[in-house]
Design a protein around this motif. Structure first.
Motif, PDB file in Angstrom:
ATOM      1  N   ASP A  71     -14.989   0.148  29.367  1.00  0.00           N
ATOM      2  CA  ASP A  71     -15.563   0.372  28.037  1.00  0.00           C
ATOM      3  C   ASP A  71     -15.493  -0.926  27.236  1.00  0.00           C
ATOM      4  OD1 ASP A  71     -15.687   2.986  28.847  1.00  0.00           O
ATOM      5  OD2 ASP A  71     -14.176   3.732  27.440  1.00  0.00           O
ATOM      6  N   ASP A  72     -16.503  -1.156  26.414  1.00  0.00           N
ATOM      7  CA  ASP A  72     -16.448  -2.258  25.459  1.00  0.00           C
ATOM      8  C   ASP A  72     -15.705  -1.831  24.195  1.00  0.00           C
ATOM      9  OD1 ASP A  72     -17.827  -4.060  27.082  1.00  0.00           O
ATOM     10  OD2 ASP A  72     -19.764  -3.243  26.466  1.00  0.00           O
ATOM     11  N   LEU A  73     -15.654  -0.535  23.950  1.00  0.00           N
ATOM     12  CA  LEU A  73     -14.906  -0.001  22.819  1.00  0.00           C
ATOM     13  C   LEU A  73     -13.470   0.267  23.237  1.00  0.00           C
ATOM     14  CD1 LEU A  73     -17.487   2.562  21.365  1.00  0.00           C
ATOM     15  CD2 LEU A  73     -17.030   0.238  20.573  1.00  0.00           C
ATOM     16  N   SER A  74     -12.550   0.184  22.332  1.00  0.00           N
ATOM     17  CA  SER A  74     -11.144   0.456  22.624  1.00  0.00           C
ATOM     18  C   SER A  74     -10.820   1.913  22.330  1.00  0.00           C
ATOM     19  CB  SER A  74     -10.255  -0.468  21.782  1.00  0.00           C
ATOM     20  OG  SER A  74     -10.500  -0.262  20.398  1.00  0.00           O
ATOM     21  N   ASN A  75      -9.627   2.305  22.692  1.00  0.00           N
ATOM     22  CA  ASN A  75      -9.084   3.629  22.361  1.00  0.00           C
ATOM     23  C   ASN A  75      -9.751   4.779  23.115  1.00  0.00           C
ATOM     24  OD1 ASN A  75      -7.318   2.442  20.481  1.00  0.00           O
ATOM     25  ND2 ASN A  75      -8.943   2.451  18.924  1.00  0.00           N
ATOM     26  N   HIS A  76     -10.328   4.509  24.279  1.00  0.00           N
ATOM     27  CA  HIS A  76     -10.878   5.581  25.122  1.00  0.00           C
ATOM     28  C   HIS A  76     -11.785   6.514  24.322  1.00  0.00           C
ATOM     29  CE1 HIS A  76      -8.588   4.711  28.779  1.00  0.00           C
ATOM     30  NE2 HIS A  76      -7.608   4.354  27.973  1.00  0.00           N
ATOM     31  N   CYS A  77     -12.974   6.033  24.042  1.00  0.00           N
ATOM     32  CA  CYS A  77     -13.912   6.774  23.191  1.00  0.00           C
ATOM     33  C   CYS A  77     -14.746   7.785  23.953  1.00  0.00           C
ATOM     34  CB  CYS A  77     -14.816   5.799  22.453  1.00  0.00           C
ATOM     35  SG  CYS A  77     -13.911   4.730  21.303  1.00  0.00           S
ATOM     36  N   GLY A  78     -14.369   8.100  25.182  1.00  0.00           N
ATOM     37  CA  GLY A  78     -15.039   9.157  25.918  1.00  0.00           C
ATOM     38  C   GLY A  78     -16.250   8.694  26.698  1.00  0.00           C
ATOM     39  N   PRO A  79     -17.015   9.666  27.238  1.00  0.00           N
ATOM     40  CA  PRO A  79     -18.152   9.320  28.104  1.00  0.00           C
ATOM     41  C   PRO A  79     -19.199   8.444  27.436  1.00  0.00           C
ATOM     42  CG  PRO A  79     -17.614  11.657  28.291  1.00  0.00           C
ATOM     43  CD  PRO A  79     -16.786  11.123  27.168  1.00  0.00           C
ATOM     44  N   LEU A  80     -19.371   8.570  26.107  1.00  0.00           N
ATOM     45  CA  LEU A  80     -20.386   7.750  25.449  1.00  0.00           C
ATOM     46  C   LEU A  80     -20.052   6.265  25.545  1.00  0.00           C
ATOM     47  CD1 LEU A  80     -21.483   9.632  22.204  1.00  0.00           C
ATOM     48  CD2 LEU A  80     -22.632   9.496  24.418  1.00  0.00           C
ATOM     49  N   ALA A  81     -18.764   5.930  25.507  1.00  0.00           N
ATOM     50  CA  ALA A  81     -18.388   4.528  25.655  1.00  0.00           C
ATOM     51  C   ALA A  81     -18.710   4.031  27.060  1.00  0.00           C
ATOM     52  CB  ALA A  81     -16.897   4.349  25.361  1.00  0.00           C
ATOM     53  N   GLY A  82     -18.509   4.886  28.061  1.00  0.00           N
ATOM     54  CA  GLY A  82     -18.887   4.517  29.419  1.00  0.00           C
ATOM     55  C   GLY A  82     -20.379   4.349  29.564  1.00  0.00           C
ATOM     56  N   LEU A  83     -21.143   5.257  28.924  1.00  0.00           N
ATOM     57  CA  LEU A  83     -22.605   5.150  28.951  1.00  0.00           C
ATOM     58  C   LEU A  83     -23.050   3.849  28.305  1.00  0.00           C
ATOM     59  CD1 LEU A  83     -25.390   6.386  29.489  1.00  0.00           C
ATOM     60  CD2 LEU A  83     -25.196   7.604  27.320  1.00  0.00           C
ATOM     61  N   SER A 164     -21.411   4.729  14.067  1.00  0.00           N
ATOM     62  CA  SER A 164     -21.252   5.723  13.000  1.00  0.00           C
ATOM     63  C   SER A 164     -20.016   6.594  13.195  1.00  0.00           C
ATOM     64  CB  SER A 164     -22.494   6.621  12.938  1.00  0.00           C
ATOM     65  OG  SER A 164     -22.524   7.514  14.051  1.00  0.00           O
ATOM     66  N   GLY A 165     -19.354   6.462  14.338  1.00  0.00           N
ATOM     67  CA  GLY A 165     -18.179   7.265  14.631  1.00  0.00           C
ATOM     68  C   GLY A 165     -18.448   8.491  15.475  1.00  0.00           C
ATOM     69  N   GLU A 166     -19.706   8.716  15.853  1.00  0.00           N
ATOM     70  CA  GLU A 166     -20.055   9.879  16.686  1.00  0.00           C
ATOM     71  C   GLU A 166     -19.488   9.700  18.086  1.00  0.00           C
ATOM     72  OE1 GLU A 166     -20.710  13.138  17.740  1.00  0.00           O
ATOM     73  OE2 GLU A 166     -22.128  12.959  16.051  1.00  0.00           O
ATOM     74  N   ARG A 167     -18.873  10.746  18.637  1.00  0.00           N
ATOM     75  CA  ARG A 167     -18.307  10.688  19.974  1.00  0.00           C
ATOM     76  C   ARG A 167     -18.775  11.840  20.861  1.00  0.00           C
ATOM     77  NH1 ARG A 167     -17.738   6.466  18.181  1.00  0.00           N
ATOM     78  NH2 ARG A 167     -15.832   5.215  17.899  1.00  0.00           N
ATOM     79  N   ARG A 168     -19.545  12.757  20.305  1.00  0.00           N
ATOM     80  CA  ARG A 168     -19.987  13.912  21.093  1.00  0.00           C
ATOM     81  C   ARG A 168     -21.112  13.486  22.033  1.00  0.00           C
ATOM     82  NH1 ARG A 168     -21.766  17.946  16.649  1.00  0.00           N
ATOM     83  NH2 ARG A 168     -22.484  15.941  15.811  1.00  0.00           N
TER      84      ARG A 168
END
Length: 613
Positions: A71-83, A164-168
């Motif tokens: 992920d380029d984002l930290s803190n394990h932001c879920g599947p969207l970060a992997g996408l 925007s903070g969306e993680r769903r």
């Protein structure tokens, strides 16, 4: 159409595995190999490139030989970060994602999502399934957004969503156009979230396509090579690439008997008379220069004379004598009936690639290149025997409760036609000492051991106990009919090792498991390019009963109806002991796990028997 090479597959393995006790889910074992490897094996044939999205335990995944994209984002932001990571790094127009804990994902996931995306002119496509309403209402649709195919051009929309903070994972696409693609088998999208679910899946019979992938990944070709004269090389597997030492044909030559001439002489619109300046036979090049207004009598395969680029077939000549011919200029076009140098093969080009099985056409091709000997893999040594106290040999009297051992002869025929070196070890009684001795003896002689019978859960089946001492078994049951009881593993005894394929005891089940599981495994070990058997779609003549959730192979007869259209029908009763049905059939009807009952006229897949082994 979206081509396979336009898609990068991304296996999402970046989670924390909180419901599995903080374990790396992708590395948990299912049927002896990691969950992530099962997913890789299913995705690899569907896409042009593959990568892993991994944030922890990178060292676990480097052995797969694929890129690792954290992920380029930290803190394990879920599947969207992997996408997001995949969309930023993929070099293809499309990205396909699937989680590492869904080892049953559909083998046609990419193609069906691609078709749905194109049909709806969408930016992304996701898988959906239908679930029965517990209150008896209409089925409800369930989305599986982590199983998605998305255009890599959608990255700015995902970046904005994450900023925007969306993680769903089901809400990121916003105003992008979404296509929902319905899949029939909901179990294909099953996630393994608890140790109990993993234990249950390990206890279940293995799906056919998973077993095929596991077998393909578990074997390596024999390495020994021998050189054979062409006359003895039929059916053998080529050990190295063949580069053409000459051009075939070596010269421009005539495609037929007739007259070689200059195409420029055909420009007129009145009958043309040409002087015959030479006669050229195959193998005897001409010696006379053919000028404009002249031609040469030429035979099929003979070298074209310099300057001539066309051949007039002799049957199109209006009049002919030893000195002249007359023709209509529009009888042929300039350049007709000339074969070019290297038209078949040019010197220095690959003629045949290693792994090719040498058939009559290949032997002829090699001979046309002047190659007298060819390097081939040595034959694969396959030891086989039947098990059972009830077995008797043809020619012996048949006591009450006994049967003749047909499986050995079926296996002998299939192994010989496949090009193996079969080692017939006879029949072995259902006694632990006898079985262990047979397995040890086979292990010392062969690369592969094939048994028939002795792998079900019956009280007299001692194979499991023996294999626990001698080796390791990856699976015992396949979710298929016929052929559910089948074992695959390795035997180690007295310093030797061999692959074990334990086939069922029923005769038709032996042939079905050999065709669809043992055959490609043996071919890979032989060094052959083991391509899948081609499937043809044919309408069913009548309704076919089928239990949804397992793969079935029914014996069929494909034939033409009174209107000349092909259709297929079952041979009759499909019991796994009805061996006569295999003799009557000319194909197998392949009913996939997601299919249920087949209606009359509905298309079904078939595999023709011709050329199977």
């Amino acid at each position: 159409m979206i081509a396979k090479h336009d898609i990068t597959g991304l296996i999402l393995a970046g989670g924390l595995g909180t419901r599995m006790g903080q374990q790396d889910k992708g590395m948990l074992a299912l049927h002896g190999q990691p969950l992530a490897l099962h997913v890789l094996q299913r995705l690899a044939p569907q896409v042009g490139a593959l990568a892993f999205n991994v944030n922890e335990h990178h060292e676990h995944y480097t052995g797969f030989g694929l890129p690792i994209w954290p992920d380029d984002l930290s803190n394990h932001c879920g599947p969207l970060a992997g996408l997001q990571s995949g969309l930023r790094r993929a070099s293809t127009p499309y990205l396909l994602t699937a989680p590492c804990d869904s080892p049953l994902l559909p083998p046609d996931l990419a193609s069906r999502l691609a078709a749905g995306l194109l049909a709806h002119e969408a930016d992304l496509a996701i898988a959906v399934t239908e679930e029965a309403d517990t209150d008896g209402g209409a089925p409800r649709r369930r989305r599986h957004p982590v199983f998605c195919l998305v255009k890599t051009s959608a990255l700015p929309r995902l970046d904005a969503c994450l900023a925007s903070g969306e993680r769903r994972v089901g809400a990121w696409h916003g105003d992008l156009k979404l296509a929902e693609v319905l899949f029939e088998d909901g179990t294909a999208f099953r996630n393994i979230n608890t140790p109990e679910e993993l234990a249950q899946l390990n206890a279940d019979a293995m799906p056919v396509d998973m077993a095929q992938a596991l077998l393909a990944a578990s074997v390596t070709p024999v390495t020994e090579v021998e050189s054979l004269p062409l006359a003895r090389a039929l059916g053998r597997i080529l050990a190295c690439d063949i580069v053409s030492p000459i051009s075939v044909p070596a010269h421009d030559n005539s495609a037929m008997d007739g007259y070689a001439l200059h195409g420029a002489d055909l420009a007129g619109d009145v009958p043309l008379t040409l002087a015959v300046a030479d006669t050229i036979l195959a193998g005897r090049p001409g010696t006379v220069a053919i000028a404009a207004g002249q031609c040469a009598r030429i035979m099929t395969g003979a070298v074209m004379p310099a300057g001539c680029d066309s051949v007039l077939p002799q049957e199109l000549v209006l009049t002919a004598s030893e000195q002249t011919i007359t023709l209509n200029p529009d009888a042929i076009r300039p350049g007709d009936n000339r074969r070019f140098k290297g038209e078949d093969l040019m010197q220095g080009q690959p003629a045949l690639l290693q792994g090719k099985r040498l058939g009559p056409a290949e032997l002829g091709l090699l001979a046309s290149l002047g190659i007298a000997e060819v390097a081939v893999r040595r034959r694969l040594r396959v030891a086989f025997f039947s098990t059972g106290d009830e077995l008797r040999q043809p020619g012996e009297p048949l006591a009450a409760g006994s049967i003749y051992d047909s499986n050995r002869y079926t296996l002998l025929g299939m192994l010989e036609r496949l090009g193996c070196e079969p080692l017939d070890l006879g029949s072995v009684r259902d006694q632990p000492a006898a079985l262990e001795a047979a397995l040890r003896g086979a292990c010392a002689k062969a690369d592969v051991i094939i048994t028939s019978g002795g792998v079900s859960s019956g009280a007299a089946d001692h194979t499991r106990e023996i294999l626990a001492r001698l080796g390791k078994v990856a699976f015992w049951q396949i979710n298929m009919r016929p052929g559910r009881p089948m074992a695959f593993g390795t035997i180690h005894a007295d310093g030797h090792s061999a692959l074990l394929l334990g086939l069922p005891g029923n005769p038709v089940a032996v042939m079905a498991t050999f065709y669809f599981l043992a055959r490609p495994t043996l071919l890979r070990m032989m060094g052959a390019n083991a391509q899948d058997l081609p499937l043809l779609s044919v309408p069913a003549q009548a309704a076919i009963r089928k239990k949804r959730g397992r793969t079935e192979y029914q014996r069929g007869i494909v034939e033409r109806d009174t209107n000349g259209r092909q259709q297929v029908r079952v041979t009759g009763a499909q019991g796994s002991g009805i061996l006569s049905s295999m003799s009557q059939a000319n194909c197998m009807i392949v009913l996939h796990a997601h299919q249920g009952h087949v209606a009359a006229g509905e298309l079904v897949d078939i595999v023709l028997f011709h050329g199977l082994v």
